[in-house]
Design an enzyme around this catalytic site. Structure first.
Site, PDB file in Angstrom:
ATOM      1  CG  HIS A 185      85.987  28.399  51.574  1.00 45.93           C
ATOM      2  ND1 HIS A 185      87.482  28.474  52.098  1.00 45.93           N
ATOM      3  CD2 HIS A 185      85.510  27.132  51.270  1.00 45.93           C
ATOM      4  CE1 HIS A 185      87.697  27.123  52.158  1.00 45.93           C
ATOM      5  NE2 HIS A 185      86.644  26.514  51.573  1.00 45.93           N
TER       6      HIS A 185
ATOM      7  NE  ARG B 242      99.380  34.723  59.478  1.00 43.71           N
ATOM      8  CZ  ARG B 242     100.686  33.918  60.081  1.00 43.71           C
ATOM      9  NH1 ARG B 242     101.183  33.300  59.502  1.00 43.71           N
ATOM     10  NH2 ARG B 242     100.570  34.336  61.162  1.00 43.71           N
TER      11      ARG B 242
ATOM     12  CD  GLU C  54      87.168  33.500  44.800  1.00 44.34           C
ATOM     13  OE1 GLU C  54      88.275  34.219  45.297  1.00 44.34           O
ATOM     14  OE2 GLU C  54      87.273  32.309  44.554  1.00 44.34           O
TER      15      GLU C  54
END
Length: 227
Positions: free
Chosen positions: A116, A98, A181
């Site tokens: 990200h 979102r 990540e």
């Protein structure tokens, strides 16, 4: 020797899906900084598998469906209220799909962290793996950073990189990067819990006692032969 400043650091993690980063973060904190805790996991989608995993781990799991709210502002206000109820030191966005309002970001300024899937400032926005392949870069990566009102922008805490292989697709590149990540985000959570992370006067991140904030996953290209 560095002294831990925040032995009881509290995190709220926001997710939208399976919560693989969530799992890496929880496991790392339990092993390395057991006095810290993920006190709640909040999802905006009913099908988020990470909620079930959190419940199994004894972590409070809450659903705040964005579809129940007429506007983005109304949803963000409800979400902020659900987060504030747990009094977190940090809020970690871990696959939370979102775009947050400026008001929400400002409310949690200095406490809101995101990962990200690119080496920011390159390739902000969506479809980062496809962007990387189309650009022909030979290294791709992920960035854990403080969130600011500018999308996919903010002081960088740590980055991880992987090589781009000749036969990569967006899916294969994403899969290879996900392992790094997990490592990077889990490490950042531990640094935050230990009170190592600060911002200097120029809004650059400093991590006490850490010589490098870069991580690499090297995979040798297939089919290469020495001459």
């Amino acid at each position: 020797m560095f002294a831990v400043n925040s032995p009881s650091c509290r995190f709220v993690v926001l997710i939208s899906g399976r919560g693989s980063n969530l799992q890496a973060i929880v496991q790392a904190l339990r092993e390395r900084v057991p006095s810290a805790q993920v006190c709640a996991v909040i999802a905006n989608t009913a099908g988020a598998q990470g909620l079930a995993w959190a419940s199994e781990q004894g972590i409070t799991a809450t659903l705040v469906p964005h579809g129940d709210y007429a506007t983005r502002n109304q949803f963000d206000q409800a979400l902020a209220g659900a987060i504030d109820a747990h009094r977190p030191d940090y809020v970690l966005l871990a696959g939370f799909m979102r775009i947050l309002t400026d008001e929400f970001v400002e409310h949690f300024s200095g406490r809101l962290i995101n990962v990200h899937p690119s080496l920011l400032p390159s390739f902000p926005g969506l479809h980062t793996h496809r962007q990387a392949l189309e650009a022909g870069v030979q290294w791709h990566g992920c960035t854990v950073h403080f969130v600011t009102p500018t999308l996919d922008h903010g002081p960088i805490i740590a980055q991880g990189i992987v090589p781009v292989l000749a036969d990569d697709t967006p899916a294969s590149l994403a899969e290879r990067l996900l392992e790094v990540e997990h490592q990077v985000y889990a490490q950042v959570a531990c640094w935050l819990a230990e009170g190592r992370v600060t911002l200097d006067a120029r809004q650059r991140v400093q991590v006490q006692g850490v010589p490098t904030r870069s991580y690499m996953n090297m995979i040798a290209p297939q089919g290469a032969q020495a001459e």
